[in-house]
Design a protein around this motif. Structure first.
Motif, PDB file in Angstrom:
ATOM      1  N   LEU A 111       0.435  -1.378  -0.303  1.00 28.09           N
ATOM      2  CA  LEU A 111      -0.327   0.131   0.057  1.00 28.09           C
ATOM      3  C   LEU A 111       1.252   1.265  -0.441  1.00 28.09           C
ATOM      4  O   LEU A 111       0.363   2.483   0.146  1.00 28.09           O
ATOM      5  CB  LEU A 111      -1.033  -0.144   0.928  1.00 28.09           C
ATOM      6  CG  LEU A 111      -2.107  -0.843   1.588  1.00 28.09           C
ATOM      7  CD1 LEU A 111      -2.828  -0.809   2.268  1.00 28.09           C
ATOM      8  CD2 LEU A 111      -2.692  -1.109   0.066  1.00 28.09           C
ATOM      9  N   THR A 112       2.188   0.910   0.251  1.00 30.20           N
ATOM     10  CA  THR A 112       3.148   2.393  -0.047  1.00 30.20           C
ATOM     11  C   THR A 112       4.609   2.271  -0.533  1.00 30.20           C
ATOM     12  O   THR A 112       4.612   0.596  -1.530  1.00 30.20           O
ATOM     13  CB  THR A 112       3.542   3.044   1.256  1.00 30.20           C
ATOM     14  OG1 THR A 112       4.526   1.645   1.864  1.00 30.20           O
ATOM     15  CG2 THR A 112       2.433   3.255   2.759  1.00 30.20           C
ATOM     16  N   ASP A 113       5.128   3.011  -1.188  1.00 35.89           N
ATOM     17  CA  ASP A 113       5.847   2.786  -1.631  1.00 35.89           C
ATOM     18  C   ASP A 113       7.455   2.354  -1.091  1.00 35.89           C
ATOM     19  O   ASP A 113       8.031   2.694  -2.006  1.00 35.89           O
ATOM     20  CB  ASP A 113       6.317   4.272  -3.673  1.00 35.89           C
ATOM     21  CG  ASP A 113       6.437   5.543  -1.852  1.00 35.89           C
ATOM     22  OD1 ASP A 113       6.588   5.154  -0.763  1.00 35.89           O
ATOM     23  OD2 ASP A 113       6.249   6.332  -2.617  1.00 35.89           O
ATOM     24  N   LYS A 114       6.917   2.633  -0.228  1.00 36.91           N
ATOM     25  CA  LYS A 114       8.323   2.185   1.119  1.00 36.91           C
ATOM     26  C   LYS A 114       8.271   0.241   0.707  1.00 36.91           C
ATOM     27  O   LYS A 114       7.654  -0.132   1.096  1.00 36.91           O
ATOM     28  CB  LYS A 114       7.991   2.113   2.265  1.00 36.91           C
ATOM     29  CG  LYS A 114       9.578   1.700   3.256  1.00 36.91           C
ATOM     30  CD  LYS A 114       8.909   2.411   4.646  1.00 36.91           C
ATOM     31  CE  LYS A 114      10.348   2.069   5.485  1.00 36.91           C
ATOM     32  NZ  LYS A 114      10.367   2.168   6.757  1.00 36.91           N
ATOM     33  N   ASP A 115       9.875  -0.138   0.428  1.00 41.34           N
ATOM     34  CA  ASP A 115       9.194  -1.977   0.200  1.00 41.34           C
ATOM     35  C   ASP A 115       9.247  -2.306   1.582  1.00 41.34           C
ATOM     36  O   ASP A 115       9.721  -1.842   2.246  1.00 41.34           O
ATOM     37  CB  ASP A 115      10.717  -1.832  -1.077  1.00 41.34           C
ATOM     38  CG  ASP A 115      10.311  -1.870  -2.053  1.00 41.34           C
ATOM     39  OD1 ASP A 115       9.319  -1.748  -2.256  1.00 41.34           O
ATOM     40  OD2 ASP A 115      11.002  -1.853  -2.892  1.00 41.34           O
ATOM     41  N   VAL A 116       9.046  -3.539   1.560  1.00 41.05           N
ATOM     42  CA  VAL A 116       9.518  -4.649   2.405  1.00 41.05           C
ATOM     43  C   VAL A 116      10.175  -6.242   2.077  1.00 41.05           C
ATOM     44  O   VAL A 116       9.348  -6.630   1.141  1.00 41.05           O
ATOM     45  CB  VAL A 116       7.305  -5.112   3.611  1.00 41.05           C
ATOM     46  CG1 VAL A 116       7.569  -5.983   3.915  1.00 41.05           C
ATOM     47  CG2 VAL A 116       6.486  -3.829   3.290  1.00 41.05           C
ATOM     48  N   ALA A 117      10.943  -6.017   2.905  1.00 39.51           N
ATOM     49  CA  ALA A 117      11.883  -7.265   2.694  1.00 39.51           C
ATOM     50  C   ALA A 117      12.062  -7.935   3.651  1.00 39.51           C
ATOM     51  O   ALA A 117      11.098  -7.789   4.450  1.00 39.51           O
ATOM     52  CB  ALA A 117      13.708  -6.627   2.363  1.00 39.51           C
ATOM     53  N   PRO A 118      12.618  -9.501   3.623  1.00 39.99           N
ATOM     54  CA  PRO A 118      12.273 -10.735   4.316  1.00 39.99           C
ATOM     55  C   PRO A 118      13.005  -9.964   5.801  1.00 39.99           C
ATOM     56  O   PRO A 118      13.954  -9.244   5.491  1.00 39.99           O
ATOM     57  CB  PRO A 118      12.964 -12.007   3.340  1.00 39.99           C
ATOM     58  CG  PRO A 118      13.035 -11.729   1.979  1.00 39.99           C
ATOM     59  CD  PRO A 118      12.577  -9.601   2.207  1.00 39.99           C
ATOM     60  N   GLY A 119      12.830 -10.570   6.937  1.00 42.88           N
ATOM     61  CA  GLY A 119      13.391 -10.288   8.230  1.00 42.88           C
ATOM     62  C   GLY A 119      12.886  -9.067   8.586  1.00 42.88           C
ATOM     63  O   GLY A 119      13.815  -8.498   9.781  1.00 42.88           O
TER      64      GLY A 119
END
Length: 424
Positions: A327-335
């Protein structure tokens, strides 16, 4: 003497629907046609549309102006936000979400569909079923929407061709069946001319089915689906009055129903509901959607976020799989550490794995174990929580099994999630 208008409206069912489709498929004109032909437009609004249409050299009324309310939308001639509209007929009332067609606004489409019981999906008769059509069908299937109406729009531009309509209809129905859309409907329409939106067309003697509005008036309102689930009640607030030893648990019934005398589970214990309090006094029962305060037979140490339930009560877990939409332009990474909002609970959590990035146009383009997911992405993930949560499979249009991932630093919502749901 006739009944007051307020009493008539109170007895009508309300259907929630949304529109979807590619850019320039005519969604805004379609919604404007619905509003205009059901006489849901105020006189001053209509006068404004007439003036603006004339100023732009538009022949007749540019009905899209009734919907594209944002200045940026009017300047670009596209829908970029979810616009909610309300209209009514003699049979029922409607809440309509007009969603964007651009790929970069997929998150807005998800928002509109998430609370809708019916999706009206438009295609241009000259183009037929395209990638964005399939994308929106996939989102509808992911969110559990069972009824989709395909409006084969701009049918006047292909000379009201039955052959063109039948070809698009066959392709759509095949894709809908593949995705598990149980109740598909296909209607040839011209939103600009008014064919088969509200009024039946005189230009297509070969089509004998209902108009779009007739379908919307006849499709069963699916608000009762949450009632088919077992009772679920997330505590929002604990009410105490020490002078009288009053203790009750306030919240909203998410699913199922409860009656005074029912046996429920709470805090790992079994107890009985002794009273159901509301703003209008005590009631004998409450059902999905009701906001109430429950009093229990036993004193149990319960707090905000705890679950009171009946039937197949979910066990607390600290790890689960889910599908999320960025929902935002901030990526979510594993961990990555996040906060997780589940029901009324807010807990620390971690996205331990991004298992797959879904390309809803083609499974051949799915990416296993990507580095991250971001805005408008749909991904399968694994989530761990700092404390046990009674999560369960997403069901009944979000009555249970939905959550949010929240950025710990900014408090912004990163993604919406559906527990256990898998596109493939």
């Amino acid at each position: 003497m006739s009944a007051p208008v307020s009493d008539i409206l109170a007895t009508r069912q309300t259907l929630r629907l949304c529109t979807a489709g590619s850019v320039d498929d005519g969604k805004s004109t379609f919604v404007g046609r619905l509003l205009h032909d059901t006489k849901s437009v105020l006189a001053d609004q209509l006068a404004s549309v007439e003036r603006t249409s004339a100023d732009r050299g538009f022949e007749g009324l540019d009905l899209s102006l009734l919907v594209d309310g944002l200045r940026a939308e009017r300047e670009q001639g596209i829908t970029i936000d979810v616009a909610y509209r309300y209209f009514a007929t003699d049979k029922r009332t409607f809440i309509l979400a007009d969603t964007p067609g651009h790929v970069q606004y997929t998150r807005n489409t998800v928002t509109g569909m998430s609370t809708s019981q019916v999706v009206v999906l438009l295609v241009d008769s000259r183009n037929g079923v395209v990638e964005q059509t399939v994308r929106h069908l996939n989102v509808a299937a992911l969110l559990g929407v069972k009824t989709v109406i395909l409006g084969v729009n701009k049918i006047d531009l292909v000379d009201y061709s039955e052959e063109t309509f039948n070809s698009i209809k066959a392709e759509f129905e095949a894709k809908a069946a593949e995705l598990g859309i149980e109740d598909p409907h296909v209607v040839p329409i011209s939103a600009l001319k008014g064919d088969n939106v509200v009024e039946r067309s005189a230009n297509m003697g070969w089509y004998t089915g209902p108009t779009v509005l007739e379908l919307l008036e006849e499709i069963p309102v699916a608000s009762g689906r949450a009632l088919e689930l077992d009772f679920r009640f997330n505590i929002q607030y604990v009410l105490r009055e020490h002078a009288t030893d009053y203790r009750a648990y306030a919240g909203r019934v998410n699913a199922g129903e409860v009656h005074v005398g029912d046996t429920v589970s709470a805090g790992g214990r079994t107890t009985t509901v002794t009273h159901i309090d509301t703003a209008d006094g005590e009631q004998d029962s409450a059902r999905a959607g009701d906001s109430v305060a429950l009093r229990l037979a036993n004193e149990i140490d319960l707090v905000r976020g705890d679950l009171i339930s009946a039937g197949s009560t979910p066990e607390g877990v600290r790890e689960f799989g889910a599908t999320v939409v960025g929902l935002t332009d901030k990526d979510v990474a594993p961990g990555q550490a996040v906060k997780l909002r589940f029901g009324t609970s807010l807990v620390r959590a971690r996205v331990t794995a991004v298992d797959k990035l879904i390309d809803i146009d083609s499974s051949a383009n799915d990416v296993d174990n990507p580095e991250s997911f971001g805005l408008n992405d749909i991904a399968h993930v694994t989530v761990q929580t700092a404390q046990e949560l009674p999560v369960e499979e997403y069901a009944a249009r979000g009555a249970v099994g939905n959550f949010l991932l929240i950025d710990q630093a900014s408090g912004n919502t990163l993604a919406a999630g559906l527990v256990g749901t898998r596109l493939r």
